[in-house]
Scaffold this motif. Structure first.
Motif, PDB file in Angstrom:
ATOM      1  N   MET A  55      -7.077  -3.948  -2.235  1.00  0.00           N
ATOM      2  CA  MET A  55      -5.816  -4.471  -1.940  1.00  0.00           C
ATOM      3  C   MET A  55      -4.912  -3.139  -1.516  1.00  0.00           C
ATOM      4  SD  MET A  55      -4.402  -7.461  -4.257  1.00  0.00           S
ATOM      5  CE  MET A  55      -4.152  -6.685  -5.638  1.00  0.00           C
ATOM      6  N   CYS A  97      -1.557  -3.410  13.378  1.00  0.00           N
ATOM      7  CA  CYS A  97      -1.269  -4.814  12.591  1.00  0.00           C
ATOM      8  C   CYS A  97      -1.322  -4.601  11.002  1.00  0.00           C
ATOM      9  CB  CYS A  97      -2.415  -5.586  13.007  1.00  0.00           C
ATOM     10  SG  CYS A  97      -2.834  -5.924  14.754  1.00  0.00           S
ATOM     11  N   CYS A  98      -0.420  -5.476  10.407  1.00  0.00           N
ATOM     12  CA  CYS A  98      -0.377  -5.346   9.151  1.00  0.00           C
ATOM     13  C   CYS A  98      -1.707  -6.310   8.493  1.00  0.00           C
ATOM     14  CB  CYS A  98       0.713  -6.269   8.545  1.00  0.00           C
ATOM     15  SG  CYS A  98       2.361  -5.412   8.871  1.00  0.00           S
ATOM     16  N   PRO A  99      -1.985  -6.081   7.099  1.00  0.00           N
ATOM     17  CA  PRO A  99      -3.275  -6.908   6.611  1.00  0.00           C
ATOM     18  C   PRO A  99      -2.802  -8.344   6.995  1.00  0.00           C
ATOM     19  CG  PRO A  99      -2.007  -5.385   4.870  1.00  0.00           C
ATOM     20  CD  PRO A  99      -1.173  -5.566   6.133  1.00  0.00           C
ATOM     21  N   ILE A 127      -2.082 -11.486   5.943  1.00  0.00           N
ATOM     22  CA  ILE A 127      -1.634 -12.262   4.985  1.00  0.00           C
ATOM     23  C   ILE A 127      -0.790 -13.365   5.538  1.00  0.00           C
ATOM     24  CG2 ILE A 127       0.002 -12.366   2.794  1.00  0.00           C
ATOM     25  CD1 ILE A 127      -2.429 -10.517   2.458  1.00  0.00           C
ATOM     26  N   VAL A 142      -6.626   0.410   2.459  1.00  0.00           N
ATOM     27  CA  VAL A 142      -7.214   0.237   3.772  1.00  0.00           C
ATOM     28  C   VAL A 142      -6.635   1.225   4.622  1.00  0.00           C
ATOM     29  CG1 VAL A 142      -7.932  -1.399   5.793  1.00  0.00           C
ATOM     30  CG2 VAL A 142      -7.647  -2.105   3.240  1.00  0.00           C
ATOM     31  N   ARG A 145       2.210   2.827   7.814  1.00  0.00           N
ATOM     32  CA  ARG A 145       1.699   1.932   6.884  1.00  0.00           C
ATOM     33  C   ARG A 145       2.442   0.863   6.855  1.00  0.00           C
ATOM     34  NH1 ARG A 145       1.034   3.553   0.602  1.00  0.00           N
ATOM     35  NH2 ARG A 145       3.345   3.508   0.850  1.00  0.00           N
ATOM     36  N   PHE A 167      -0.336  -5.533  -0.671  1.00  0.00           N
ATOM     37  CA  PHE A 167      -1.401  -5.086   0.372  1.00  0.00           C
ATOM     38  C   PHE A 167      -1.030  -4.037   1.279  1.00  0.00           C
ATOM     39  CE2 PHE A 167      -2.007  -9.336  -1.268  1.00  0.00           C
ATOM     40  CZ  PHE A 167      -3.329  -9.564  -1.574  1.00  0.00           C
ATOM     41  N   HIS A 168      -1.842  -3.016   1.475  1.00  0.00           N
ATOM     42  CA  HIS A 168      -1.419  -1.771   2.382  1.00  0.00           C
ATOM     43  C   HIS A 168      -2.506  -1.875   3.509  1.00  0.00           C
ATOM     44  CE1 HIS A 168       1.266   0.220  -0.367  1.00  0.00           C
ATOM     45  NE2 HIS A 168       0.367  -0.275  -1.401  1.00  0.00           N
ATOM     46  N   ARG A 169      -1.959  -1.667   4.639  1.00  0.00           N
ATOM     47  CA  ARG A 169      -2.876  -1.160   5.708  1.00  0.00           C
ATOM     48  C   ARG A 169      -2.272   0.144   6.385  1.00  0.00           C
ATOM     49  NH1 ARG A 169      -5.411  -4.919  10.221  1.00  0.00           N
ATOM     50  NH2 ARG A 169      -6.764  -5.818   8.227  1.00  0.00           N
TER      51      ARG A 169
END
Ligand SMILES: *[C@@H]1O[C@H](CO)[C@@H](O)[C@H](O)[C@H]1NC(C)=O
Ligand SMILES: *[C@@H]1O[C@H](CO)[C@@H](O)[C@H](O)[C@H]1NC(C)=O
Ligand SMILES: *[C@@H]1O[C@H](CO)[C@@H](O)[C@H](O)[C@H]1NC(C)=O
Ligand SMILES: *[C@@H]1O[C@H](CO)[C@@H](O)[C@H](O)[C@H]1NC(C)=O
Ligand SMILES: *[C@@H]1O[C@H](CO)[C@@H](O)[C@H](O)[C@H]1NC(C)=O
Ligand SMILES: *[C@@H]1O[C@H](CO)[C@@H](O)[C@H](O)[C@H]1NC(C)=O
Length: 219
Positions: free
Chosen positions: A19, A37-39, A41, A22, A108, A118-120
């Motif tokens: 979680m 793009c975001c995770p 979700i 990434v 991020r 949640f991070h990306r």
């Protein structure tokens, strides 16, 4: 039972690690459009979406969206080329339009949900295609240049000659690479300069002139 307990604790730990971290290394060509793009979700599970943009030498910019109030907020964001793709309730992605050489940095997306955060993250590396030239400067000496590329290009020759390669760094982050080679004797009549770069490779070919006529005139 004891082992099962351990296993589920391990699973929990693994899912927390997934979680949180990434991170994606992302080369992107200058003057193009980039969409980050975001995770993945589902919107219905969201509480808050935040984009954090960290560019060296600038205060970090934050764009946030709170679903409950359908409100967006920004802090320290001055670059009009970096925007939400659409209204965040439609699309939470970030776009850079167009990508400039100054957009190297860390981007991020953080999504807060009832199940966790949640991070990306993207390490964005802006690429600039070098301008490549090849010419014979004097008697059996050829010069191949890859001008103002980012990152620096690599130059190689076929056949290999007696070469000197120099790099010149510009203030804007680009590098000019210049390779000058000499071929002794007369059995090498043509040479190829190969420029390898993240934006694509190029090969240029030149016939080596022995400059015999010129040489005779000079004598
Ligand atoms: C805005 O920039 C200042 C100065 O660099 C920094 O201290 C602050 O944390 C930034 N605010 C946000 C919300 O990122
Ligand atoms: C949220 O606000 C935007 C613009 O302010 C509006 O277009 C959109 O319809 C709103 N969405 C919801 C779900 O209320
Ligand atoms: C970077 O600087 C060099 C030298 O001044 C210039 O030739 C080049 O066009 C610049 N490149 C970009 C992308 O600004
Ligand atoms: C050109 O190169 C050849 C072979 O290396 C050498 O013999 C000759 O003197 C050179 N001529 C000039 C004008 O430098
Ligand atoms: C040129 O001559 C050298 C030495 O005589 C030899 O090693 C080399 O392979 C030759 N190159 C070509 C392209 O024929
Ligand atoms: C470009 O050249 C490098 C080194 O010669 C090679 O490793 C790479 O695969 C080449 N890339 C492409 C896209 O052909």
């Amino acid at each position: 039972m004891h082992t099962l307990g351990k296993m589920s604790a391990l699973r929990l730990l693994i899912s927390i690690i997934i979680m949180v971290s990434v991170n994606i290394s992302w080369p992107v060509l200058m003057d193009t459009n980039a969409v980050l793009c975001c995770p993945p979700i589902a919107f219905r599970n969201l509480i808050v979406i935040t984009w954090e943009i960290i560019i060296r030498g600038q205060p970090s910019c934050t764009k946030a969206y709170r679903k409950e109030t359908n409100e967006t907020k920004e802090a320290n964001c001055t670059d009009e080329r970096i925007t939400w793709v659409s209204t965040p309730d439609q699309n939470s992605d970030l776009q850079i339009h167009p990508v400039a050489i100054t957009h190297d940095g860390y981007y991020r997306c953080m999504m807060v949900t009832p199940d966790g955060i949640f991070h990306r993250g993207y390490h964005l590396q802006v690429l600039v295609t070098p301008e490549v030239t090849l010419f014979e400067s004097r008697n059996r000496t050829a010069v191949c240049k890859a001008v103002a590329g980012k990152p620096a290009a690599q130059i190689s020759w076929i056949p290999e000659g007696d070469c000197a390669t120099k790099q010149e760094y510009w203030g804007n982050g680009t590098v000019t690479v210049k390779s000058m080679c000499h071929w002794e004797g007369h059995n090498v009549s043509a040479v190829t300069c190969h420029v390898s770069h993240l934006t694509g490779n190029k090969s240029l070919y030149i016939k080596l002139n022995s400059h015999k006529c010129l040489f005779l005139v000079e004598e």
